[in-house]
Scaffold this motif. Structure first.
Motif, short mmCIF file in Angstrom:
data_model
loop_
_atom_site.label_atom_id
_atom_site.label_comp_id
_atom_site.label_asym_id
_atom_site.label_seq_id
_atom_site.Cartn_x
_atom_site.Cartn_y
_atom_site.Cartn_z
N GLU A 672 -5.71 -7.34 9.56
CA GLU A 672 -6.73 -7.56 8.54
C GLU A 672 -7.29 -6.23 8.09
N VAL A 673 -7.43 -6.07 6.78
CA VAL A 673 -8.03 -4.86 6.22
C VAL A 673 -9.53 -5.06 6.16
N LYS A 674 -10.27 -4.21 6.85
CA LYS A 674 -11.71 -4.38 6.95
C LYS A 674 -12.40 -3.94 5.66
N GLY A 675 -13.56 -4.46 5.46
CA GLY A 675 -14.43 -3.97 4.39
C GLY A 675 -13.95 -4.29 3.00
N SER A 676 -13.34 -5.37 2.78
CA SER A 676 -12.88 -5.75 1.44
C SER A 676 -14.04 -6.29 0.62
N ASP A 677 -13.74 -6.55 -0.64
CA ASP A 677 -14.76 -7.14 -1.50
C ASP A 677 -15.29 -8.40 -0.85
N LYS A 702 4.49 -4.63 1.02
CA LYS A 702 4.46 -3.17 1.20
C LYS A 702 5.68 -2.69 1.98
N HIS A 703 5.98 -3.37 3.09
CA HIS A 703 7.12 -2.95 3.90
C HIS A 703 8.44 -3.19 3.16
N LEU A 704 8.52 -4.33 2.49
CA LEU A 704 9.78 -4.69 1.82
C LEU A 704 10.12 -3.69 0.72
N LEU A 705 9.15 -3.34 -0.13
CA LEU A 705 9.41 -2.43 -1.23
C LEU A 705 9.79 -1.04 -0.73
N LEU A 706 9.13 -0.59 0.32
CA LEU A 706 9.47 0.71 0.87
C LEU A 706 10.82 0.69 1.58
N GLU A 707 11.21 -0.48 2.09
CA GLU A 707 12.47 -0.60 2.81
C GLU A 707 13.67 -0.48 1.87
N ILE A 708 13.54 -0.99 0.61
CA ILE A 708 14.70 -0.99 -0.28
C ILE A 708 14.76 0.28 -1.14
N GLY A 717 7.69 7.60 -3.12
CA GLY A 717 6.35 8.16 -3.10
C GLY A 717 5.40 7.42 -4.02
N ILE A 718 5.90 6.98 -5.19
CA ILE A 718 5.05 6.23 -6.12
C ILE A 718 4.56 4.94 -5.47
N VAL A 719 5.48 4.20 -4.86
CA VAL A 719 5.09 2.93 -4.24
C VAL A 719 4.12 3.18 -3.08
N THR A 720 4.38 4.23 -2.30
CA THR A 720 3.48 4.55 -1.20
C THR A 720 2.09 4.86 -1.72
N GLN A 721 2.01 5.64 -2.80
CA GLN A 721 0.71 6.00 -3.36
C GLN A 721 0.01 4.78 -3.94
N PHE A 726 -4.47 0.81 -3.31
CA PHE A 726 -4.95 -0.54 -2.99
C PHE A 726 -5.83 -0.51 -1.73
N ASP A 727 -5.34 0.18 -0.72
CA ASP A 727 -6.09 0.24 0.54
C ASP A 727 -7.43 0.93 0.36
N GLY A 728 -7.42 2.03 -0.43
CA GLY A 728 -8.67 2.75 -0.66
C GLY A 728 -9.67 1.91 -1.42
N SER A 729 -9.20 1.15 -2.40
CA SER A 729 -10.11 0.29 -3.15
C SER A 729 -10.73 -0.77 -2.27
N MET A 730 -9.91 -1.32 -1.39
CA MET A 730 -10.45 -2.37 -0.50
C MET A 730 -11.44 -1.78 0.49
N GLN A 731 -11.18 -0.56 0.95
CA GLN A 731 -12.12 0.05 1.90
C GLN A 731 -13.44 0.39 1.21
N MET A 732 -13.39 0.75 -0.04
CA MET A 732 -14.61 1.06 -0.80
C MET A 732 -15.25 -0.18 -1.39
N GLU A 733 -14.65 -1.38 -1.14
CA GLU A 733 -15.15 -2.65 -1.65
C GLU A 733 -15.21 -2.66 -3.17
N LYS A 734 -14.22 -2.04 -3.85
CA LYS A 734 -14.17 -1.98 -5.31
C LYS A 734 -12.87 -2.55 -5.85
N PHE A 735 -12.16 -3.34 -5.02
CA PHE A 735 -10.85 -3.84 -5.44
C PHE A 735 -10.97 -4.75 -6.66
N THR A 736 -11.97 -5.63 -6.67
CA THR A 736 -12.12 -6.56 -7.80
C THR A 736 -12.66 -5.87 -9.03
N VAL A 737 -13.21 -4.65 -8.86
CA VAL A 737 -13.69 -3.89 -10.01
C VAL A 737 -12.56 -3.07 -10.63
#
Length: 1724
Positions: A672-677, A702-708, A717-721, A726-737
């Motif tokens: 679970e990713v903590k601190g989401s919206d 995430k794993h599937l796209l990086l695997e292929i 690198g683009i997909v990783t970034q 996405f992870d940074g937005s969820m940690q900052m609670e701004k994903f829905t914004v």
């Protein structure tokens, strides 16, 4: 990894075979030998230093204690080997359970001591009972002495063969052998020889030859004298009689040691001086019901008398007169009520007379004091009757003398009351002891002579049946149950049965001047009319406690079930609500409890209680804890996934459902990713399944796209970034914004399209690149809330820095086809994203849903905490098998019946989803065409297994029982697995697990459909990798082999092998497939002298040698089957079982992997107290899996389910009278080992062998409990004929139980309320069912009498009591029982509890629409007929039902053979009476009144006649019925012949059907004649209604009717004589005689028409009268048949009478029988 399959044994080709442990070679590489406890036990047995070498055998250095005992006492070598392993396993397993590890390398002395005490407890009790000191002398702290005496006991038991059914006989043998062992150990010297003392019986096989065989010969001779069980029980000794001979104090003087065969005990029939019945005499009589349960009948009779007296005075409330002190009328009533004491004394006198009549001859043989007591009790009872009568008469004499209730009269009343107080002193004493049960238990268990003297008057001294009282709390519970029930019953009886009858009784009694329509022999008395009025009411009054018991037990069962938390999870929807706690519940109950050091008992119980509350009611967020504890999460996932994989192997879930149900492996650290919206996340978390799915899909994407994508490329690198953003937005609670939630649908669509392309068999990289580009564009251009320029995207690493080519073109690298883990996760992700349902309908299969719901619900019930597998109790499973189906053959699958229906086709239609899943599995395993199922050998075998696993076959049972083995192996691994083991194991399973499902699908997967292509892996790998067993380290096998043994007692396997029967091959295949399976059988061999020798043999399949090997061969004293067969089959195999417990499983049962996981929890119940005792039998819930086969199967399933759940739940708690009702109960093996085994085997009396184990357990102080958190499957009969045969067997068995000593002793030794519970749940149920039918007879015949005599018409015109409330109540109660409603009530309540009220009501309505009431009414007739006939005449026998699928039409001839006597004839009789009543009864004038009066009776008649047609496939088809009629006539007219079968000849069937009359006793014959006399009443009643009678009431009318019958006989005899004499040569004479008789008959009719009031209708009316008379003559003649055959003339007359009713077939067949029996036939 070392497994038994891979274990290398020393000298495998020529070494000594072993069963579980190679004790002969402790250095062998066997996983079980790694345990120090095993080595310690084996070392303890080898401690023979200091023991005197045996003089009769060569002694070797490697011999041990068991060899030493065998050499001294002459035991067989294989018996010694068998019991050595048995003892080592007992010792090792007991030591494993010790919490302390101080004695890991040496045997703890406490272990040997505890096992000896438990094994010898019955022997010690027997010694105390006989006033002898036990001969077991063990010095303190001497474990070797403990082992010697324990080993001696096991060796005696292991070689005792049929003597194991006689535990006290074995005690006697052991008593003397233990003394000899003690003398040897102490170095005694033989006085006669001056040498060291030796056993009296010694030498090779001396124990079998000189001890076992002589007693066995006595048993065999007695059984042979029983004439196959048809001789009266009193004429021969059964197992119990011989065993109870060893309860006598003088048995030591009578037999001595060694036992001399010249003693009286060893004399056999026909020697009249031999020992006869001992302890009890089984006498065939209905009086046994009263004699065994006299306290019940005394209560009912006394209340009936008192209620009738009180109601006679007409008081509104019964206590108005009884409690009133004013008025002469009240005083009269009060004094009249005192007559109950006269009745009570008379009933005691009756009981004493019955005791004398049945047991007096035994009394003189068992001891004169017993005879004296019987006579004295009869004299005392007669004296009380006389005293009460005199005192009562004195009261009324004084009353008449004084003219009022004076003080003198009161003084006489007080004298009566003083006498009554003295009379009831024993009852008051019993009440006091009931209140303080421990006092009574102590008095009964003590062996002091003074206690025996005090109780001598009340009951015979008996070794069993002592100390049966329960604790105070249990007393209170079942007392409240019965007090409330009896209060309601007696109130109902008074107000609705007895009081309403008073007014019509008075009115009828006062009638005078009655004009009868016939010749009345007893004047103008109307007392018989009163008797007819009261009879059905009294009969219902005597039995309706059964109805109230059904009501109260159902309500109580529901109450107990609610508190046991049954039915809280009924379906998948409710499971979803609790799934968040499911993992914790499984971990809490299935995983072993962590042992707290020095923790006391109370804190542990409180902690467990609090944890259960948390789990059950969600007081804590348990799923959070399970997620934080990765070890528990992985354990849960392994267990759950293994359960689902078993479902798939059984074809009850599809591959797609497996993907949805399996828990994902923790490969990519999804968390679970903590601190989401907060708002969006809170919405997602409202459904825990949605939360899990969101997390899994995000991390999987995430794993599937990086695997292929190639690592190191710019696209990677683009997909990783992108995911970092996405992870940074969820940690900052701004994903829905920062992102548009409205575009998630577009992202979803593009992602699903990409997954679909990845799942196609042929991968098109170009299309995949295009899909990736489309997905990228949607995410970059549409999903982001803020539009960004290309420069910004490049700066943030989300776009190509230098776009030289299209994105993703050269960056995609797809994993190879061998990367099954990747494609499995792709499929799972695709399934999650495309599933539109809510998972409520997954799985679709009802059986899978039921099993998941039950398993999940059971984890929230009160289950004992599990111990580690190493510390659990060891147990065995024992299955008796004779010659039933093992595996259906190809021919059986495809053989079609006359309707063109095969078993395979039938199963495909009733299990369509399972057939679809089977084909899906076959295609996954490489099947390309469905035709391979019928052609290819391996595929055909798979098909045969699929069909057999849906029938009642041995292969299904063995597969189910071997789930214990698999479950214990997995639990052993989980017990010891570290976090690293679980983590790596999860990954390994995920890597291999995809081969279960297959790696590829064809096109069309995106739509959720399609089928699997041929898997690349081999078929064998596919199945082998479907289990967690690949993670095992090797030690698991050793642990489980020590804890679990499965023995199938294939009685005639040796004969089947010798004949090369397919069944033998299939049994061998089972042993080959299941390594823990053992087969025990009886082998017959001819010795050099030509005599047949019998052996108990145990075999297994040796995986190393690749063949069957013989492990043990123990010689038997003679033929195994002396009694009922099945119990003796169990008994001979019992010596090969191991462990502390044994579960009895019949071969029509099944088991489930998820239930096997709870077995170690169940075994912990043996350590709990239930009341004042620990359980000795653990009752287990059953699920009847044949309910879907047919409507009848559904009815039986519902009835059986209510009994094995609600019914047994109430019997166990609060009533405390649950017995053993067959398999699958779990026995305390060591407790039963010394108490007669797990069943009884005496011929006929123990035909229901299983229930006697429960009787025996209760009588010997055991406790039987019932547990519903675990279940096994059970098959039931599915066709009407199968069901009827089964019910006939059970009803006959209950008839025999009624005669048995066990029922008598329980009826007398249980306290009053437990006695009531016992009666109404065993023989009382069948007796009361019979009473219902008798009530119908009483009602119908009573109204027939009233109508034909003219009384009914006279009463209706001269009284006002035409609408009687009591009669209405009786009819309603009888109809309720007849319709099966009191059987349905427990079903409705149990279904409501477990499935919901609306579901239960709907099921009940559907059952009624499918004629369930017709079936239950028909079933009532089956029970009544066979129970009553067995009790009256005997004839109980085992009836094979077949246990197959009923997919064919049964011919009418077969149905007629089964139901003619039990249903058809009785229904015709009642139908004729009802028809006559409709013609002549006054009620027939009012159609509504007639319907209301006779509706239930007509329904019974219709059910008994039509049920065989309604429940017969195509039973109402006209063409089939026409063909059946022709077949029936062929059967009737068959001429017969030598060795003719019942199916071929009516006469043979008739002989067999009436065979019970040939073997019945005197009283049975008399009662049969009395019952048959009712048929003559037809003629007497009807002839006075003929027009020719002219309303004459002269007796001459009846006599002339007999003259007409005689004339008809003379005419028939004349015709027959002239036909036989002249029809061939002088045919004209024969025709002339015919003409004369026909002409004379016509002339007689013309004369009667002209000169009398004769009418043509009188002819048909006469036939209605004379046919029952003819049937009555035949029925009575059959009783006298053995005597009538001596008189040729008389029997010829009977033959002629039979011709009238049954055509000429009987006479033709009779000539054949005369030829066979050697009679000279007439020659013409």
């Amino acid at each position: 990894m070392t497994t038994p399959r891979a274990t290398q044994r020393r000298a495998a080709a020529g070494g000594e075979p072993y069963n579980i442990l190679p004790i002969h070679d402790l250095l062998a590489d066997h996983p079980s030998l790694r345990f120090p406890e095993v080595r310690a036990a084996a070392a303890a047995l080898r401690a023979v230093g200091g023991l005197r070498p045996p003089p009769f055998a060569q002694w070797r250095a490697d011999h041990d204690i068991m060899d030493w005992l065998g050499a001294f006492f002459g035991f067989q070598r294989d018996n010694v080997r068998n019991q050595r392993e048995h003892l080592v396993l007992l010792l090792a397993n007991a030591q494993m359970r010790l919490s302390s590890a101080d004695f890991s390398d040496t045997l703890d002395p406490r272990i040997a001591h505890q096992i000896r005490k438990k094994l010898l407890r019955n022997y010690t009790s027997w010694c105390g009972f006989l006033g002898r000191r036990p001969n077991v002398h063990v010095p303190d702290g001497d474990p070797r002495a403990d082992l010697l005496f324990t080993g001696l006991h096991l060796l005696v038991w292991g070689e005792a063969a049929n003597l194991r059914f006689m535990p006290e006989c074995l005690c006697y043998i052991y008593h003397h052998m233990a003394l000899e062992l003690h003398r040897i150990l102490e170095g005694y010297t033989d006085v006669a020889t001056g040498r060291p003392a030796n056993p009296a019986v010694h030498g090779e096989n001396a124990f079998l030859t000189r001890v076992v065989t002589p007693i066995y010969n006595v048993i065999r001779a007695e059984v042979q004298s029983s004439r196959g069980g048809t001789a009266p029980h009193a004429a021969w000794r059964n197992y119990d009689d011989i065993n109870e001979y060893f309860w006598r104090r003088d048995v030591f003087d009578r037999l001595g040691w060694p036992m001399e065969q010249s003693r009286q005990f060893f004399r056999t029939p026909p020697d009249r001086s031999r020992v006869r019945k001992t302890g009890f005499v089984e006498v065939r009589s209905f009086w046994n019901i009263y004699r065994s349960f006299d306290r019940l009948w005394v209560m009912l009779v006394l209340y009936l008398q008192a209620a009738a007296i009180v109601a006679w005075e007409g008081a509104t409330w019964p206590w108005d007169d009884l409690l009133s002190s004013r008025g002469s009328k009240s005083k009269d009533t009060q004094v009249r009520v005192l007559t109950i004491f006269i009745t009570w004394a008379a009933l005691r006198f009756l009981q004493s007379l019955l005791d004398i009549g049945t047991q007096f001859r035994r009394a003189f043989r068992d001891g004169r004091m017993l005879a004296v007591r019987m006579v004295l009790k009869a004299i005392a009872a007669a004296a009380w009757v006389l005293a009460f009568s005199v005192l009562y008469k004195g009261i009324w004499d004084q009353r008449r003398s004084n003219g009022q209730w004076s003080s003198a009269v009161n003084s006489r009343i007080m004298r009566f009351l003083y006498a009554a107080a003295l009379f009831v002193i024993p009852e008051v004493l019993a009440l006091v002891l009931f209140i303080v049960p421990w006092v009574r238990n102590a008095l009964e268990k003590t062996n002091w002579r003074v206690c025996y003297a005090l109780t001598w008057w009340f009951h015979s001294r008996s070794f069993v049946g002592r100390g049966l009282r329960e604790g105070t709390i249990d007393n209170v519970k079942y007392s409240i149950f019965w007090v409330l029930l009896l209060a309601v019953k007696f109130a109902f009886s008074y107000f609705l049965q007895i009081r309403p009858l008073v007014k019509p009784t008075k009115e009828i009694y006062k009638l005078s001047g009655i004009q009868y329509t016939w010749h009345e022999f007893f004047g103008q008395s109307n007392r018989f009319a009163v008797f007819v009025l009261w009879l059905p009411v009294v009969l219902i009054y005597l039995m309706d406690i059964q109805i109230w018991y059904a009501i109260f037990s159902s309500l109580t069962g529901a109450f107990v079930g609610l508190f046991a938390h049954l039915g809280e999870i009924r379906d998948m929807k409710q499971l979803r609500l609790r799934f968040q706690f499911f993992a914790s519940a499984m971990s809490f109950n299935i995983m072993p409890e962590e042992q707290q050091v020095n923790e006391s008992f109370l804190p542990s119980r409180l902690r467990n209680f609090w944890q259960r509350l948390q789990l059950r009611y969600g007081f804590s967020r348990s799923f959070r804890k399970i997620e934080s504890n990765q070890v528990e999460a992985r354990r849960f996932a392994l267990v759950w996934n293994e359960i689902i994989s078993k479902f798939r192997e059984e074809d009850i879930v599809s591959d797609r459902e497996v993907e949805l149900l399996e828990l994902p492996p923790e490969l990519w650290n999804a968390k679970e990713v903590k601190g989401s919206d907060r708002r969006l996340w809170r919405k997602i978390c409202k459904n825990d399944y949605r939360r899990c799915a969101v997390i899994e899909v995000y991390d999987s994407a995430k794993h599937l796209l990086l695997e292929i994508l190639k690592e190191g490329t710019e696209e990677h690198g683009i997909v990783t970034q992108l995911f970092n953003d996405f992870d940074g937005s969820m940690q900052m609670e701004k994903f829905t914004v920062e992102y548009k939630m409205t575009e998630l649908h577009s992202v979803h669509t593009r992602l699903v399209a990409l997954l679909s392309l990845l799942l196609k068999p042929t991968k098109d990289v170009t299309k995949i690149v295009n899909a990736l580009q489309t997905l990228y564009d949607v995410v970059i251009r549409d999903f982001q809330a803020e539009k960004r320029s290309m420069e910004q995207l490049r700066n943030e690493g989300l776009a190509q820095s230098r776009p030289t080519s299209l994105l993703f073109v050269d960056a995609v690298v797809l994993p190879g086809e061998d990367n099954t883990t990747f494609y499995k996760q792709v499929r799972r992700m695709h399934t999650i994203l495309t599933s539109r349902d809510s998972m409520i309908n997954v799985p679709k299969n009802l059986e899978a849903r039921r099993r998941i719901a039950f398993f999940s619900n059971s984890l929230f019930m009160n289950i004992p905490r599990a111990t580690q597998v190493e510390k659990m109790m060891a147990f065995s499973v024992l299955t008796p098998y004779y010659n039933e189906e093992v595996l259906y053959s190809k021919d059986q699958l495809y053989k079609e019946n006359e309707d063109g229906i095969s078993i395979l086709y039938y199963l495909q239609k009733i299990y369509p989803d399972e057939w679809e899943y089977f084909l899906e599995r076959m295609k996954r395993e490489g099947m390309s065409d469905i035709k391979e199922l019928y052609i290819e050998k391996e595929r055909l075998r798979d098909l045969r297994h699929w069909v057999s696993y849906r029938g009642q076959t041995l292969s299904r049972t063995v597969r189910g029982m071997m789930y214990y083995y698999e479950a214990l192996k997995m639990l052993t691994f989980l017990d010891s697995a570290s976090e690293h083991d679980l983590k790596t194991g999860s990954r390994e399973l995920a890597t291999m697990g995809s081969s279960r499902i297959g790696s590829l699908r064809h096109d069309g997967v995106a739509g959720g459909s399609g089928y699997y292509s041929r898997a690349s892996s081999s078929r064998a790998l596919s199945r082998a990798s479907s289990s967690v067993s690949s993670l095992f380290k090797g030690s698991e096998y050793g642990t489980v082999l020590m804890k679990y043994t499965y023995v199938v007692a294939c009685q005639i396997y040796g004969q089947q092998k010798a004949k090369n029967e397919p069944i033998a091959f299939e049994i061998l295949e089972l042993m080959k497939k299941y390594e823990a399976l053992r087969v025990a059988y009886v082998d017959e061999r001819q010795n050099n002298g030509g005599e047949t020798e019998y052996f108990s043999v145990l075999v297994k399949y040796d995986q190393q040698l690749q063949r069957e090997v013989e492990i043990y061969r123990v010689k038997l004293p003679g033929e195994l089957k002396l009694g009922e067969g099945k119990p003796e089959n169990q008994n001979h195999a019992l010596i090969f079982t191991r462990g502390d417990a044994v579960q009895t499983i019949d071969m029509n049962q099944d088991n489930y992997f998820e239930e096997a996981l709870k077995m170690r929890n169940l075994l912990e119940e043996f350590n709990r107290h239930y009341g004042i005792r620990k359980p000795k039998i653990l009752g287990v819930r059953e699920h009847v899996f044949t309910g879907s086969v047919s409507s009848l199967a559904w009815f039986m399933s519902a009835q059986e389910t209510s009994f094995v759940t609600l019914g047994q739940r109430v019997l166990a708690d609060p009533l405390k009278v649950r017995m053993h009702y067959g398999h699958p109960d779990v026995f305390d093996r060591l407790w039963f080992l010394g108490r007669g085994g797990i069943s009884k085997a005496s011929k006929v009396i123990n035909i229901s062998e299983d229930i006697f184990a429960g009787f025996n357990c209760t009588l010997r102080g055991g406790n039987v409990t019932h547990h519903e958190y675990i279940q096994v499957g059970k098959g039931r009969d599915v066709g009407l004929n199968q069901v009827s045969l089964f019910e006939a067997k059970v009803a006959s068995g209950n008839g025999e139980q009624t005669l048995s000593r066990d029922v008598y002793r329980l009826g007398h030794r249980l306290d009053f309320f437990r006695m009531l519970s016992f009666f109404y749940t065993t023989v009382g149920f069948y007796f009361n069912t019979m009473m219902v039918v008798l009530t119908v007879y009483a009602f119908v015949w009573g109204h027939f009498y009233l109508a034909l005599s003219g009384l009914e018409d006279y009463i209706s015109k001269n009284t006002s009591s035409t609408n009687n409330a009591a009669l209405g109540a009786v009819l309603n109660q009888q109809f309720v029982i007849q319709l099966g409603l009191f059987t349905a009530l427990p079903m409705i309540i149990e279904n409501s509890l477990e499935h919901g009220f609306l579901t239960a009501v709907w099921d009940f309505m559907k059952m009624q629409l499918q004629f369930a009431s017709v079936f239950y009414t028909f079933s009532m007739g089956t029970k009544t007929h066979h129970y009553g006939r067995t009790l009256l005449h005997g004839g109980a026998k085992y009836r094979a039902t077949g246990r197959g699928f009923v997919v064919e039409h049964k011919k009418f001839a077969e149905n007629y053979r089964l139901y003619a006597r039990s249903h058809f004839i009785k229904a015709i009789e009642l139908g004729v009476i009802l028809t006559v009543y409709a013609s002549y009864g006054s009620a027939s004038g009012n159609t509504l009144v007639y319907i209301l009066l006779t509706l239930s009776s007509w329904f019974l008649v219709a059910s008994w006649i039509l049920a065989p047609f309604i429940f017969n496939p195509s039973g109402l088809d006209w063409l089939k019925n026409f063909n059946d009629f022709e077949d029936f006539l062929n059967w009737i007219w068959f001429h017969g012949g030598i060795s003719v079968k019942i199916e071929q000849s009516w006469e043979k069937w008739w002989e067999d059907e009436t065979d019970h009359l040939r073997t019945t006793g005197l009283w049975g014959s008399i009662l049969e004649i009395i019952l048959d006399l009712r048929f003559f009443f037809f003629q007497y009643a009807i002839v006075y209604r003929l027009h020719i009678a002219g309303q004459s009431r002269s007796i001459l009318v009846y006599l002339l009717s007999w003259a007409c019958i005689l004339l008809a006989f003379v005419a028939l005899v004349t015709v027959a004589y002239f036909r036989d004499r002249y029809s061939a040569k002088k045919h004209i004479r024969y025709r002339l005689v015919q003409a004369i008789i026909v002409g004379g008959t016509v002339a007689a009719i013309v004369v009667l028409l002209e000169f009398t009031k004769f009418q043509f209708v009188d002819t048909f009316t006469s036939l209605l009268a004379f046919l029952p008379t003819g049937w009555g003559i035949i029925s009575i003649a059959l009783v006298f048949k053995p005597y009538l055959r001596k008189s040729e003339m008389v029997w010829k007359t009977v033959e002629m009478q039979t011709r009238i009713l049954f055509n000429e077939a009987f006479s033709r067949g009779l000539h054949i029988s005369q030829i066979i029996t050697g009679k000279k036939a007439h020659a013409f």
